[in-house]
Design an enzyme around this catalytic site. Structure first.
Site, mmCIF file in Angstrom:
data_model
loop_
_atom_site.group_PDB
_atom_site.id
_atom_site.type_symbol
_atom_site.label_atom_id
_atom_site.label_comp_id
_atom_site.label_asym_id
_atom_site.label_seq_id
_atom_site.Cartn_x
_atom_site.Cartn_y
_atom_site.Cartn_z
ATOM 1 N N SER A 45 67.912 44.638 -54.184
ATOM 2 C CA SER A 45 68.583 45.908 -53.884
ATOM 3 C C SER A 45 69.280 45.848 -52.537
ATOM 4 O O SER A 45 70.424 46.299 -52.389
ATOM 5 C CB SER A 45 67.560 47.051 -53.872
ATOM 6 O OG SER A 45 66.763 47.032 -55.026
ATOM 7 N N THR A 46 68.606 45.287 -51.540
ATOM 8 C CA THR A 46 69.168 45.182 -50.193
ATOM 9 C C THR A 46 70.411 44.298 -50.186
ATOM 10 O O THR A 46 71.314 44.504 -49.379
ATOM 11 C CB THR A 46 68.116 44.617 -49.229
ATOM 12 O OG1 THR A 46 66.968 45.474 -49.259
ATOM 13 C CG2 THR A 46 68.629 44.510 -47.818
ATOM 14 N N TYR A 134 59.855 42.716 -60.609
ATOM 15 C CA TYR A 134 60.324 43.574 -59.522
ATOM 16 C C TYR A 134 60.149 45.018 -59.979
ATOM 17 O O TYR A 134 60.933 45.525 -60.769
ATOM 18 C CB TYR A 134 61.779 43.243 -59.195
ATOM 19 C CG TYR A 134 62.418 44.053 -58.083
ATOM 20 C CD1 TYR A 134 61.678 44.833 -57.202
ATOM 21 C CD2 TYR A 134 63.798 44.018 -57.897
ATOM 22 C CE1 TYR A 134 62.280 45.558 -56.189
ATOM 23 C CE2 TYR A 134 64.413 44.729 -56.880
ATOM 24 C CZ TYR A 134 63.655 45.497 -56.038
ATOM 25 O OH TYR A 134 64.264 46.218 -55.026
ATOM 26 N N LYS A 162 56.705 41.983 -57.223
ATOM 27 C CA LYS A 162 57.243 42.597 -56.003
ATOM 28 C C LYS A 162 57.024 44.094 -56.191
ATOM 29 O O LYS A 162 57.699 44.740 -56.988
ATOM 30 C CB LYS A 162 58.723 42.282 -55.811
ATOM 31 C CG LYS A 162 59.326 42.942 -54.564
ATOM 32 C CD LYS A 162 60.790 42.606 -54.419
ATOM 33 C CE LYS A 162 61.346 43.117 -53.097
ATOM 34 N NZ LYS A 162 61.779 44.521 -53.148
ATOM 35 N N THR A 164 57.249 47.575 -55.219
ATOM 36 C CA THR A 164 57.934 48.579 -54.407
ATOM 37 C C THR A 164 57.664 49.935 -55.044
ATOM 38 O O THR A 164 58.505 50.524 -55.717
ATOM 39 C CB THR A 164 59.437 48.275 -54.310
ATOM 40 O OG1 THR A 164 59.611 46.900 -53.943
ATOM 41 C CG2 THR A 164 60.113 49.141 -53.260
ATOM 42 N N GLY A 186 56.659 45.963 -51.255
ATOM 43 C CA GLY A 186 58.093 46.142 -51.071
ATOM 44 C C GLY A 186 58.499 47.340 -50.245
ATOM 45 O O GLY A 186 59.688 47.566 -50.033
ATOM 46 N N ASP A 188 58.528 48.782 -46.673
ATOM 47 C CA ASP A 188 58.301 48.417 -45.271
ATOM 48 C C ASP A 188 57.505 49.497 -44.535
ATOM 49 O O ASP A 188 56.681 49.189 -43.663
ATOM 50 C CB ASP A 188 59.637 48.212 -44.542
ATOM 51 C CG ASP A 188 60.572 47.261 -45.265
ATOM 52 O OD1 ASP A 188 60.347 46.995 -46.463
ATOM 53 O OD2 ASP A 188 61.540 46.789 -44.649
ATOM 54 N N GLU A 189 57.756 50.762 -44.898
ATOM 55 C CA GLU A 189 57.116 51.875 -44.200
ATOM 56 C C GLU A 189 55.643 52.033 -44.581
ATOM 57 O O GLU A 189 54.919 52.814 -43.974
ATOM 58 C CB GLU A 189 57.875 53.185 -44.463
ATOM 59 C CG GLU A 189 57.894 53.647 -45.907
ATOM 60 C CD GLU A 189 59.048 53.086 -46.723
ATOM 61 O OE1 GLU A 189 59.504 53.798 -47.639
ATOM 62 O OE2 GLU A 189 59.477 51.941 -46.475
ATOM 63 N N ILE A 203 57.906 41.954 -48.736
ATOM 64 C CA ILE A 203 59.350 41.698 -48.792
ATOM 65 C C ILE A 203 60.039 42.992 -48.379
ATOM 66 O O ILE A 203 59.708 44.063 -48.902
ATOM 67 C CB ILE A 203 59.812 41.346 -50.219
ATOM 68 C CG1 ILE A 203 59.130 40.069 -50.725
ATOM 69 C CG2 ILE A 203 61.330 41.204 -50.282
ATOM 70 C CD1 ILE A 203 59.353 39.806 -52.216
ATOM 71 N N SER A 205 63.786 45.003 -46.411
ATOM 72 C CA SER A 205 65.109 44.962 -45.787
ATOM 73 C C SER A 205 65.021 45.000 -44.271
ATOM 74 O O SER A 205 65.740 44.275 -43.576
ATOM 75 C CB SER A 205 65.955 46.133 -46.287
ATOM 76 O OG SER A 205 65.287 47.361 -46.069
#
Length: 292
Positions: A45-46, A134, A162, A164, A186, A188-189, A203, A205
């Site tokens: 996506s990134t 994913y 993955k 997310t 997936g 980050d926050e 993983i 962005s």
């Protein structure tokens, strides 16, 4: 074993939407030489994969493996609504030497689980490679259950996820049911709670910009210093909040520019940089990333 950190590779575009090869190579070099990243997730996506033509996808996969040159792990995201394209790209990247592939769940048409299962089995059928599912329900609308993951894992070529997904109850269930599968967080926050539930790495962005802090958080967690890990997650989330407010996809590239990395622009229909966005990116760099 130390958990692995992967940057989701961005794609540098020129103003006309063509691939900016030099920019992609610069971002990869920064990830390897400065971030000391464990790997790159290419074509996700990134990377604006779903805005790209087939030829552009091939081009990015070739650039990434050439520039990385075996220095780090690479995962190629080959998922597409066109199953024939997914199968073609799976073979294409396997022939290039990618050690792992990944595929987003098929989306938009409310596919049945049997259709999703067939899609994954078809992608890996003719290639000698390992696949990560994913799972990103917020963008695809597709949520898989623990039992459905289990059915997919019956294919020995499907080695993990993955993940997310903000459903951490499901993450705990999947982690415990499939201890030998590779689960990479997936979001980050939410790195810290994902670490607490036993993921194998992450993983994301923002790791393109923020790998040092994320790695420090992983080390603090492994050392049992939860207060430090929480503070690092808090600092990362301040950065993430600022990026989202400034329009995250173009802002990731604009902040990279502030760091001296030529990341190109996003591809329409994503936003082109405005003076306000550039000012915001400069403030993000100064406030959250610039070392004293």
């Amino acid at each position: 074993m130390m958990k692995k950190l992967y940057s989701a590779l961005m794609t540098a575009f020129n103003d006309d939407g063509s691939i900016n090869e030099a920019g992609i190579r610069e971002m990869i070099r920064y990830n390897i030489d400065v971030n000391k990243i464990d790997g790159l997730y290419v074509g996700g996506s990134t990377g604006e994969n779903f805005n790209m033509s087939h030829d552009q996808k091939e081009q990015v996969f070739k650039i990434a493996i050439d520039e990385a040159n075996g220095a780090i792990d690479l995962i190629a995201q080959v998922g597409s609504l066109d199953l024939n394209e997914s199968k073609y790209l799976a073979k294409f990247v396997t022939d290039l030497g990618y050690p792992k592939i990944s595929a987003v769940t098929p989306f938009y048409y409310n596919y049945t689980f049997e259709q999703i299962k067939n899609y994954y089995n078809e992608i890996v059928k003719d290639v000698d490679n390992k696949l990560l599912i994913y799972s990103i329900p917020a963008l695809t609308g597709v949520s898989l259950s623990m039992e459905q993951f289990g059915e997919l894992f019956e294919n020995p070529k499907i080695i993990g996820i993955k993940y997310t997904n903000a459903d951490f109850y499901l993450l705990e269930r999947v982690r415990n049911a499939f201890p030998d599968k590779l689960i990479l967080s997936g979001f980050d926050e939410m790195l810290l709670p994902a670490l607490a539930l036993g993921v194998d790495g992450a993983i994301g962005s923002t790791y393109n910009l923020n790998a040092k802090r994320a790695k420090a958080e992983m080390i603090a967690f492994d050392d049992g210093d939860i207060d430090k890990a929480r503070q690092l997650q808090h600092d990362s989330n301040d950065l993430i909040t600022a990026l989202i407010k400034n329009d995250i996809y173009p802002s990731l590239k604009l902040v990279f520019e502030e760091m001296g990395v030529h990341a190109g622009v996003t591809k329409a229909p994503m936003s082109k940089p405005t003076p306000e966005m550039r000012a915001g990116a400069k403030a993000i760099y100064e406030n959250y990333l610039k070392e004293n």
